[in-house]
Design a protein around this motif. Sequence first.
Motif, PDB file in Angstrom:
ATOM      1  N   GLY A 208       0.829  -1.169   0.035  1.00  0.00           N
ATOM      2  CA  GLY A 208      -0.093   0.063   0.173  1.00  0.00           C
ATOM      3  C   GLY A 208       0.862   1.356  -0.137  1.00  0.00           C
ATOM      4  O   GLY A 208       1.968   1.133   0.234  1.00  0.00           O
ATOM      5  N   ALA A 209       0.483   2.462  -0.073  1.00  0.00           N
ATOM      6  CA  ALA A 209       0.971   3.730  -0.215  1.00  0.00           C
ATOM      7  C   ALA A 209      -0.290   4.806   0.460  1.00  0.00           C
ATOM      8  O   ALA A 209      -1.400   4.447   0.276  1.00  0.00           O
ATOM      9  N   ALA A 210       0.585   5.758   1.064  1.00  0.00           N
ATOM     10  CA  ALA A 210      -0.135   6.656   1.908  1.00  0.00           C
ATOM     11  C   ALA A 210       0.437   7.863   1.766  1.00  0.00           C
ATOM     12  O   ALA A 210       1.603   7.989   1.449  1.00  0.00           O
ATOM     13  N   ALA A 232      -5.085   7.691   2.450  1.00  0.00           N
ATOM     14  CA  ALA A 232      -4.817   6.703   1.372  1.00  0.00           C
ATOM     15  C   ALA A 232      -6.194   6.511   0.469  1.00  0.00           C
ATOM     16  O   ALA A 232      -6.980   6.699   1.397  1.00  0.00           O
ATOM     17  N   PRO A 233      -5.952   6.299  -0.644  1.00  0.00           N
ATOM     18  CA  PRO A 233      -4.813   6.010  -1.593  1.00  0.00           C
ATOM     19  C   PRO A 233      -4.176   7.801  -1.706  1.00  0.00           C
ATOM     20  O   PRO A 233      -5.142   8.481  -1.732  1.00  0.00           O
ATOM     21  N   HIS A 239      -2.057   2.368 -10.561  1.00  0.00           N
ATOM     22  CA  HIS A 239      -1.382   1.025 -10.536  1.00  0.00           C
ATOM     23  C   HIS A 239      -0.155   1.177 -11.246  1.00  0.00           C
ATOM     24  O   HIS A 239       0.906   0.358 -11.034  1.00  0.00           O
ATOM     25  N   GLN A 242       2.527   2.310  -9.130  1.00  0.00           N
ATOM     26  CA  GLN A 242       2.801   1.424  -8.037  1.00  0.00           C
ATOM     27  C   GLN A 242       3.990   0.218  -8.771  1.00  0.00           C
ATOM     28  O   GLN A 242       4.990   0.029  -8.148  1.00  0.00           O
ATOM     29  N   GLU A 292       0.947   5.768   9.126  1.00  0.00           N
ATOM     30  CA  GLU A 292       0.471   4.969   7.691  1.00  0.00           C
ATOM     31  C   GLU A 292       0.113   3.874   8.196  1.00  0.00           C
ATOM     32  O   GLU A 292      -0.667   3.345   7.614  1.00  0.00           O
ATOM     33  N   LEU A 296      -3.665   2.233   6.620  1.00  0.00           N
ATOM     34  CA  LEU A 296      -3.494   1.022   5.543  1.00  0.00           C
ATOM     35  C   LEU A 296      -4.177  -0.187   6.114  1.00  0.00           C
ATOM     36  O   LEU A 296      -4.793  -0.886   5.330  1.00  0.00           O
ATOM     37  N   TRP A 323      -7.362  -5.735  -0.829  1.00  0.00           N
ATOM     38  CA  TRP A 323      -7.784  -4.749  -0.005  1.00  0.00           C
ATOM     39  C   TRP A 323      -9.098  -4.313  -0.493  1.00  0.00           C
ATOM     40  O   TRP A 323      -9.499  -4.164  -1.663  1.00  0.00           O
TER      41      TRP A 323
END
Length: 421
Positions: A208-210, A232-233, A239, A242, A292, A296, A323
């Motif tokens: 994941g990313a935040a 997030a996101p 994508h 990512q 984070e 997440l 997710w």
Amino acid sequence: MRVLVVGSGGREHALVRTIARSPLVTAVFCAPGNPGIGAHAILVPIPATDIEALTTFAAANAIDMVVPGPEAPLVLGLADALLHQGIRCCGPSAAAARLEGSKQFTKEVADAAGIPTARWEAFTDTHQALDFVRRRGAPIVVKADGLAAGKGVVVATTVEEAEAAVIACIREGAYGAAGATVVIEEFMEGPEVSVFALCDGKNALFLGAAQDHKRAFDGDRGPNTGGMGAFAPPPGFTHATQELVMESIIRPTLTEMAARGAPFVGILFAGLMMTAAGPKLIEFNVRFGDPEAETLLPLLADDLMPALIAACDGTIADIALRWHPEASVSVVLAAQGYPGAYRKGSEIRGLDAASAGDEVSVFHAGTRAEDDRVLSDGGRVLVVNATAPSLALAISRAYHAVDAIDWPDGFCRRDIGQGHG
């Protein structure tokens, strides 16, 4: 499985709650933990940096896996000590933890692996560092090489500010041994994004990313903190982005670390600057971020334990995680005065009302219990998280929960996630 989580903050509360839900887990312990964690785990009064006591406890209590929260025990060799006892640890060896323990080491790894990052130089001599700053000009970034509790980085907008940072680090010893070496690097522009990957030494699984908010006050004003909130996101993190990050930053790091005889196992946290030229590495951390993790983990739709086991056993390539396709917002409630001097021991009320509903979670970050009361016991004290189908609704839910908490001695930013969705 019997699992020991190490640490006492909001990140560890989120990890413990997630792990305790796994049908694979029969018992969860946390050292030293906090009152919120105590609802999900057995608390063990061992400091997170007491490697010998943690290892002894794990061996004596048939612990199957240890999950470290903070970086300090990893840098001190917790994973190595546990491995010597034959106990799984979902975290890197001391050699691999240098990715967080030394910014100079991270820069050397990045350069060797061809990872995009800011141009840099390292110095141990004050005069040489000052000369470099004067030749390069401002804005420029000055970093203490070692662990400095998040306080060793100065983004200097003037040469004078950079000079003061260099003198504080090297000559005045403001950060002790951590500042004996300084890394000075070019200033990069763009939004910052935190990216997480679970690694088994060879392969990595995106976690994941935040995007977090470091400044203490609304509008990104005030001093830098450990983080006043996250969401997030991140906007624009597609994508394709990512995959670019995994291919250009995460996987080359694993290859380079393995080549150096220090394969990376555990959670790799890449702090990125999303520049006009693409994502560039700011720094690595060797564990989940805070806040984070609290942002997440509530979005995870699958059991986390099989992935943690796979990271330890070298089989992460066989794992996929689902997710929830929702937005998540975390707001930190901090003690008045943080990140400077603050008072401990004030009572916090309204926690049950704040956490009503499946979409809201209140994570304890710096609390203690006394006579059935919850008292503040740190700078960042609570993390309120909310999830929702849209960022706007997640923000609304989070602040509705914040307003249900009765704690006059606390404060929070009122703009977490605002303007991004």
